[in-house]
Design a protein around this motif. Structure first.
Motif, mmCIF file in Angstrom:
data_model
loop_
_atom_site.group_PDB
_atom_site.id
_atom_site.type_symbol
_atom_site.label_atom_id
_atom_site.label_comp_id
_atom_site.label_asym_id
_atom_site.label_seq_id
_atom_site.Cartn_x
_atom_site.Cartn_y
_atom_site.Cartn_z
ATOM 1 N N ARG A 129 68.163 12.725 16.990
ATOM 2 C CA ARG A 129 66.877 12.726 17.694
ATOM 3 C C ARG A 129 66.895 11.778 18.891
ATOM 4 N N ARG A 137 70.478 18.685 20.496
ATOM 5 C CA ARG A 137 69.300 19.384 19.975
ATOM 6 C C ARG A 137 69.701 20.391 18.914
ATOM 7 N N GLU A 140 70.576 18.551 15.797
ATOM 8 C CA GLU A 140 69.382 18.069 15.099
ATOM 9 C C GLU A 140 68.741 19.188 14.280
ATOM 10 N N ILE A 183 62.113 24.229 19.842
ATOM 11 C CA ILE A 183 62.855 23.476 18.835
ATOM 12 C C ILE A 183 62.115 23.577 17.512
#
Length: 237
Positions: A129, A137, A140, A183
């Motif tokens: 993060r 990304r 994550e 996301i």
């Protein structure tokens, strides 16, 4: 699978391993959202990239189709699945049912070593993060999904674990297509709260937190606007 391809595999048992390796590579690319929904998966191109026959590629694509990550169309080929809004809702409805059961089962089996492993995983999520870039990304998002898969493993039910593996993969597709932010909203803090409740033996609280967490992920999806895009609306642009 045809009789010919089945016989071919009997003559070369490594073909099935190759097909699974290709399935895993394509699956990772789909889950990590490096392959977008609707992307065509050419048997010839995949075969060239992996240096295998189209028969092996076809077997790999069939595996992905069985998982719901790929759809095949007659005379057109294979494509990364493009889930409808109804399918998107069904994915998260299924997760609510299954993950509530996983929490209950995990609460009975979780050990101090399991807690420690999950804590280490949350540190990894937190590290991603703080990093920037598309690769961080994707990492994550994958780590967020892996938290749910780790809980399924702790639950000790291989059938549930397999279902969760498929649902997490399908969730990634849905988020790629309908996510407002682009996301996952699978937040580290919410994972931490769920783990804290499990560690304290607070099963009801952990279940409530998990269901709220799934609601939070689904809330980031823009399903209403997607449904409003009728042919008439599109032609009026």
């Amino acid at each position: 699978m045809t009789a010919k391809s089945s016989l071919h595999k009997q003559l070369d048992p490594n073909l099935e391993d190759r097909a699974r390796a290709i399935r895993d590579a394509l699956r990772d690319a789909i889950v990590d959202r490096r392959l977008a929904p609707g992307t065509k998966l050419s048997e010839a191109e995949v075969g060239t990239l992996f240096d295998v026959s189209r028969t092996v590629v076809r077997d790999a694509l069939q595996m992905l189709a069985f998982e719901g990550l790929v759809r095949t169309e007659r005379n057109r080929g294979a494509f990364v699945s493009n889930p409808s809004t109804e399918e998107a809702r069904q994915v998260f409805a299924s997760r609510r049912l299954i993950e509530a059961g996983i929490i209950a089962a995990a609460a009975e089996r979780i050990t101090s070593s399991d807690i420690a492993a999950l804590r280490e995983h949350l540190k990894e999520e937190a590290r991603y993060r703080t990093e920037r870039g598309a690769n961080a990304r994707r990492a994550e998002i994958k780590a967020s999904g892996d938290f749910h898969l780790m809980l399924a493993k702790v639950a000790g039910n291989q059938v549930l674990e397999k279902f969760m593996d498929e649902l997490v993969a399908r969730s990634s597709l849905v988020i790629a297509l309908y996510g407002r932010t682009g996301i996952s909203s699978c937040g580290h803090d919410e994972h931490d709260e769920i783990l804290n409740a499990l560690e304290k033996g607070e099963v009801e609280k952990a279940t409530h937190l998990m269901l709220h967490h799934i609601d939070h992920i689904e809330a980031d999806l823009d399903l209403t606007m997607a449904e409003a895009r009728t042919l008439k609306d599109a032609l009026a642009l």
